[in-house]
Design an enzyme around this catalytic site. Structure first.
Site, PDB file in Angstrom:
ATOM      1  N   ASP A 182       0.839  -1.197   0.000  1.00 15.66           N
ATOM      2  CA  ASP A 182       0.000   0.000   0.000  1.00 15.66           C
ATOM      3  C   ASP A 182       0.879   1.254   0.000  1.00 15.66           C
ATOM      4  OD1 ASP A 182      -2.168  -1.677   0.214  1.00 15.66           O
ATOM      5  OD2 ASP A 182      -2.353  -1.439   2.395  1.00 15.66           O
TER       6      ASP A 182
HETATM    7  N1  URA Z   1      -1.314  -5.898   3.879  1.00 11.91           N
HETATM    8  C1  URA Z   1      -1.797  -4.643   3.875  1.00 11.91           C
HETATM    9  O1  URA Z   1      -2.822  -4.351   4.454  1.00 11.91           O
HETATM   10  N2  URA Z   1      -1.096  -3.703   3.219  1.00 11.91           N
HETATM   11  C2  URA Z   1       0.070  -3.959   2.574  1.00 11.91           C
HETATM   12  O2  URA Z   1       0.675  -3.050   2.005  1.00 11.91           O
HETATM   13  C3  URA Z   1       0.558  -5.275   2.592  1.00 11.91           C
HETATM   14  C4  URA Z   1      -0.148  -6.233   3.249  1.00 11.91           C
END
Ligand code: URA
Length: 241
Positions: free
Chosen positions: A103
């Protein structure tokens, strides 16, 4: 491959600059001057040199980035800086892309490559490759959560996650944990904690299988993977190297 593309890929300038380099007789193939940008060469069998320096050709690039907050795991984005935008131009020339996604606000280990086959194998849900995250959690993480995560958590869309391994490092109103999951559903870690009534306030990926984020890399820094690390990834995904 065309000789102008090969030289541009290896950082000898833009296609236009490389054309000039060829035209002015600076490039040799098997010790014969080559002036045409259209000439095809096989870099594994023919020796290309520029001003007497042999061009070490490589097709693939494998990078480990310590992804910072605020950059997106994409090759292009109209609003945000991408993980490719922060690479040096000589690395971006290889047209690499991120292996899977973190993310925008997640930090940590992100692989970047132009090897589509390896990337595909690393991200396919068929392979149970563990990815370990460190997180700050708003709310008290308990042994009950450890059990629930081990059994499988029902996410907001009804999907039940595969067993995951939760370790509590600090508990209280603000907890700190490590979580190893073998899948990569959208916002998976955040949604798993939401499912048990808690909120992830900071997330960082520490490792993929036994490949760990290099502690010498500051946020935003990256390096090429070592031969041993590349071999490990090939072995992990059952690919020949
Ligand atoms: N899980 C999440 O919620 N975000 C990420 O970036 C990776 C795994």
């Amino acid at each position: 491959m065309r000789i102008d593309k090969l030289l541009a890929n290896m950082g000898y300038g833009t296609r236009k600059e490389v054309k000039q380099l060829l035209k002015s007789g600076h490039v040799r193939v098997n010790n014969q001057v080559e002036k045409s940008p259209k000439t095809h060469v096989n870099p594994n069998e023919e020796e290309v040199s520029v001003n007497g320096e042999v061009v070490e050709y490589k097709e693939f690039i494998y990078l480990m980035l310590h992804k910072p907050d605020d950059v997106v795991s994409a090759t292009e984005d109209s609003n945000d800086l991408t993980v490719i935008d922060i690479l040096q131009p000589e690395d971006a020339l290889f047209d690499p892309f991120p292996v899977g996604r973190l993310d925008k606000d997640t930090e940590g280990l992100l692989l970047i490559t132009n090897d589509g086959q390896l990337s595909h194998r690393l991200t396919t849900p068929k392979k149970d490759i563990g990815k370990t995250y460190f997180a700050h959690i708003e709310g008290e993480v308990t042994e009950r959560d450890v059990e629930v995560f081990q059994a499988g958590v029902c996410l907001d869309d009804g999907y039940v996650t595969k067993p995951s391994f939760l370790e509590i490092e600090k508990t209280g109103p603000q907890s700190e944990i490590k979580l190893t999951i073998t899948e990569g559903k959208y916002h998976q870690v955040k949604r798993m904690f939401e499912a048990v009534g808690k909120r992830v306030t900071y997330l960082k990926r520490l490792s993929i299988g036994d490949l760990h984020l290099d502690p010498d890399l500051e946020l935003g820094e990256y390096r090429e993977l070592s031969e041993a690390e590349i071999s490990y990834l090939f072995q992990l995904t059952n690919l020949d190297h």
